[in-house]
Design a protein around this motif. Structure first.
Motif, mmCIF file in Angstrom:
data_model
loop_
_atom_site.group_PDB
_atom_site.id
_atom_site.type_symbol
_atom_site.label_atom_id
_atom_site.label_comp_id
_atom_site.label_asym_id
_atom_site.label_seq_id
_atom_site.Cartn_x
_atom_site.Cartn_y
_atom_site.Cartn_z
ATOM 1 N N ILE A 11 1.273 -0.984 -0.069
ATOM 2 C CA ILE A 11 -0.425 -0.516 0.181
ATOM 3 C C ILE A 11 0.929 1.416 -0.224
ATOM 4 O O ILE A 11 2.370 1.667 1.215
ATOM 5 C CB ILE A 11 -0.807 -0.140 1.307
ATOM 6 N N GLY A 12 0.699 1.938 -0.978
ATOM 7 C CA GLY A 12 1.390 3.809 -1.084
ATOM 8 C C GLY A 12 0.780 4.254 0.234
ATOM 9 O O GLY A 12 -0.448 3.884 0.501
ATOM 10 N N LYS A 13 1.507 5.336 0.696
ATOM 11 C CA LYS A 13 1.641 6.184 1.377
ATOM 12 C C LYS A 13 0.651 7.235 1.163
ATOM 13 O O LYS A 13 0.154 7.551 -0.076
ATOM 14 C CB LYS A 13 3.209 6.907 1.771
ATOM 15 N N ASP A 14 0.281 7.777 2.438
ATOM 16 C CA ASP A 14 -1.229 8.872 2.502
ATOM 17 C C ASP A 14 -2.417 7.947 1.480
ATOM 18 O O ASP A 14 -3.051 8.790 2.136
ATOM 19 C CB ASP A 14 -1.072 9.566 1.367
ATOM 20 N N THR A 15 -2.607 7.125 1.503
ATOM 21 C CA THR A 15 -3.877 6.297 1.115
ATOM 22 C C THR A 15 -4.323 6.414 2.633
ATOM 23 O O THR A 15 -4.031 6.077 3.839
ATOM 24 C CB THR A 15 -3.443 4.753 0.632
ATOM 25 N N ILE A 16 -5.774 6.297 2.319
ATOM 26 C CA ILE A 16 -6.786 6.442 3.713
ATOM 27 C C ILE A 16 -7.878 4.584 3.803
ATOM 28 O O ILE A 16 -8.338 4.922 2.048
ATOM 29 C CB ILE A 16 -7.328 7.134 3.778
ATOM 30 N N ILE A 17 -7.547 3.951 4.819
ATOM 31 C CA ILE A 17 -8.782 2.884 4.326
ATOM 32 C C ILE A 17 -9.685 3.095 5.839
ATOM 33 O O ILE A 17 -8.976 2.930 6.732
ATOM 34 C CB ILE A 17 -7.497 1.392 4.517
ATOM 35 N N TYR A 18 -10.440 2.779 5.145
ATOM 36 C CA TYR A 18 -11.421 3.014 6.320
ATOM 37 C C TYR A 18 -12.149 1.864 6.282
ATOM 38 O O TYR A 18 -11.871 0.367 5.497
ATOM 39 C CB TYR A 18 -13.267 3.934 5.403
ATOM 40 N N PRO A 19 -13.061 1.878 7.583
ATOM 41 C CA PRO A 19 -13.690 0.616 8.129
ATOM 42 C C PRO A 19 -14.196 -1.077 6.984
ATOM 43 O O PRO A 19 -14.757 -0.460 6.340
ATOM 44 C CB PRO A 19 -14.351 0.344 9.026
ATOM 45 N N ASN A 20 -13.672 -2.113 7.516
ATOM 46 C CA ASN A 20 -14.403 -3.216 6.755
ATOM 47 C C ASN A 20 -13.557 -4.027 5.387
ATOM 48 O O ASN A 20 -14.561 -3.750 4.479
ATOM 49 C CB ASN A 20 -16.094 -2.964 6.888
ATOM 50 N N ASN A 21 -12.731 -2.577 5.336
ATOM 51 C CA ASN A 21 -12.348 -3.149 4.197
ATOM 52 C C ASN A 21 -11.299 -4.863 4.171
ATOM 53 O O ASN A 21 -10.755 -5.403 4.672
ATOM 54 C CB ASN A 21 -11.341 -2.585 3.211
#
Length: 455
Positions: A267-277
């Motif tokens: 995963i690259g930097k500054d990626t935002i991942i929300y719940p339940n992925n």
């Protein structure tokens, strides 16, 4: 110095209560045995022999991509017997062999390296990987004198003083190959279980005044999985370890407790991942992406600045600055271009979608090659299956596909074409054409009243 490794993976694992061999149960999306093999190989040991027994053919099938060799333990007569079954692999070799169990998926590459280095640097005959644990009940104890290992004592055989020892045996070792092979010939099964124990090799070597060393590691790395409860515990530990690594590398996880990332995911930097992925397999996510809640992405490559909402993406590629979802389904072997839009309730199957193309909602595209800057109206279907064979549709650049269009494959639609809403296209649409393929509307005056349906 030559280095090799053995992985004990012959048991069925009765306590896990499964038809699947225990070592093939997955932790964070990867089989436990593969976790162990990968940690060994990443440490610089290439020659790996897996000792198989129950479900041998299935274990071979699932690990054939790991370039390992196999030894067969037809009967499970103890850990010492398992290593005896690898004597053909070890015969004639000089150097170091590290021995692992296939149900310890949490062992780290760095720990394997440290174990082998300590063994070589101290010129040990054997080196035991150990851990300090608050409650060592049930574990074999490491008895030391002047920091040298004297022996391993099983819990049931401990005296009052030995029961106080908190250093336990992990079941992971490093041996001088030639000394191990000789000691294996001296093993016996004079015990209640009638089994041959690898721990007896330590006593044999010690009786010959050989140097036995020990390397201490974190207890959680040594946890063996013998039940579904322990499988869940290993999953939790590894999940937390993986998530921490990504956060330290500049990825934002809104709720790490509900984010599931496979061990091989990048995963690259500054990626935002929300719940339940759920991110699985050999997935690569670019930088500055937004992964909103409830998506599953497996074995796929996602570009930079991609937004994904509540969608499933399998074995596919998504270009930079593209949006997917909500509720899109990207099936295997699909490639979505840059600055594209795949909207709600859209399914793409084994197709290429060009840069800038918009497929906004309620559309199925299968076995198709779609150009750039096209627009698909709601309810478009590529009719790719004739009942026997899947056929291909090709759509050129800058095409406009009206709502509720059926494209009956095989069919070709040229560049800069328009297809009227409600059309069923069965023949080629040439560049610059407007295609209208629908029945002419006919209104029958007074029909409702004549039929007695007027309310």
């Amino acid at each position: 110095m030559y280095k090799c490794a053995l992985v004990l993976a012959a048991g069925q694992g009765k306590r896990i209560k499964s038809d699947l061999p225990k070592v093939l149960h997955k932790v964070c999306g990867k089989e436990m045995l593969k976790h162990v093999i990968d940690s060994i190989r990443n440490s610089g040991i290439d020659d790996i022999n897996v000792i198989i027994g129950k479900g041998a053919e299935l274990v071979k099938e699932r690990t054939q991509d790991r370039n390992v060799s196999y030894s067969l333990q037809a009967e499970q007569l103890g850990t010492g017997h398992a290593v005896q079954c690898s004597k053909e692999f070890l015969q004639g070799k000089k150097g170091v062999v590290a021995i692992f169990t296939g149900d310890t998926p949490l062992i780290k590459q760095s720990t394997v390296e440290r174990l082998v280095e300590d063994h070589i640097n101290n010129k040990n005959a054997a080196t035991i990987l150990t851990a300090i644990v608050d409650d060592p009940t049930g574990y074999g104890r490491i008895v030391r004198k002047d920091n040298q290992v004297l022996k391993i004592v099983e819990h049931k055989d401990c005296n009052e003083e030995e029961l106080k020892i908190t250093e336990m045996n992990s079941g992971i070792y490093c041996f001088d190959i030639e000394l191990l092979v000789k000691a294996l010939d001296k093993l016996n099964n004079n015990n209640e279980q009638g089994e041959y124990y690898l721990t007896d090799v330590i006593e044999i070597l010690k009786s010959e005044n050989k140097v036995i060393g020990a390397v201490v590691t974190d207890f959680e790395e040594t946890i063996g999985v013998n039940s579904r409860v322990q499988l869940a515990q290993a999953e939790e530990i590894l999940k937390n370890r993986i998530n921490l690594k990504h956060m330290e590398n500049g990825v934002t996880l809104i709720d790490p407790k509900t984010t599931y990332i496979g061990i091989d995911v990048e995963i690259g930097k500054d990626t935002i991942i929300y719940p339940n992925n759920i991110l699985e397999g050999n997935t690569k996510i670019g930088s500055n992406c937004l992964l909103y809640q409830n998506s599953r992405i497996a074995d796929s490559t996602i570009g930079d600045e991609v937004d994904i909402q509540s969608s499933v993406i399998l074995d596919s590629k998504i270009g930079d600055n593209t949006t997917v979802g909500p509720f899109a389904y990207i099936r295997p072997e699909s490639t979505i271009g840059k600055h594209a839009r795949i909207g709600d309730f859209v399914e793409i199957k084994k197709s290429t979608i060009g840069d800038g193309t918009k497929v906004s909602h309620l559309t199925y595209i299968g076995d198709a090659e779609v150009g750039s800057d096209c627009n698909f109206g709601c309810g478009t279907v590529v009719v790719n299956y004739d009942g026997k064979v899947k056929h291909k549709t090709v759509i050129g650049d800058n095409s406009f596909i009206g709502c509720n269009t059926n494209l009956v494959s095989p069919v070709k639609v040229g560049d800069n074409t328009y297809i009227a809403a409600g059309s069923t296209i069965t023949a080629e649409v040439k560049e610059g054409d407007l295609a209208v393929a629908r029945a002419k509307q006919r209104n029958i005056s007074g029909w409702v009243e004549k039929k007695g349906l007027k309310k």
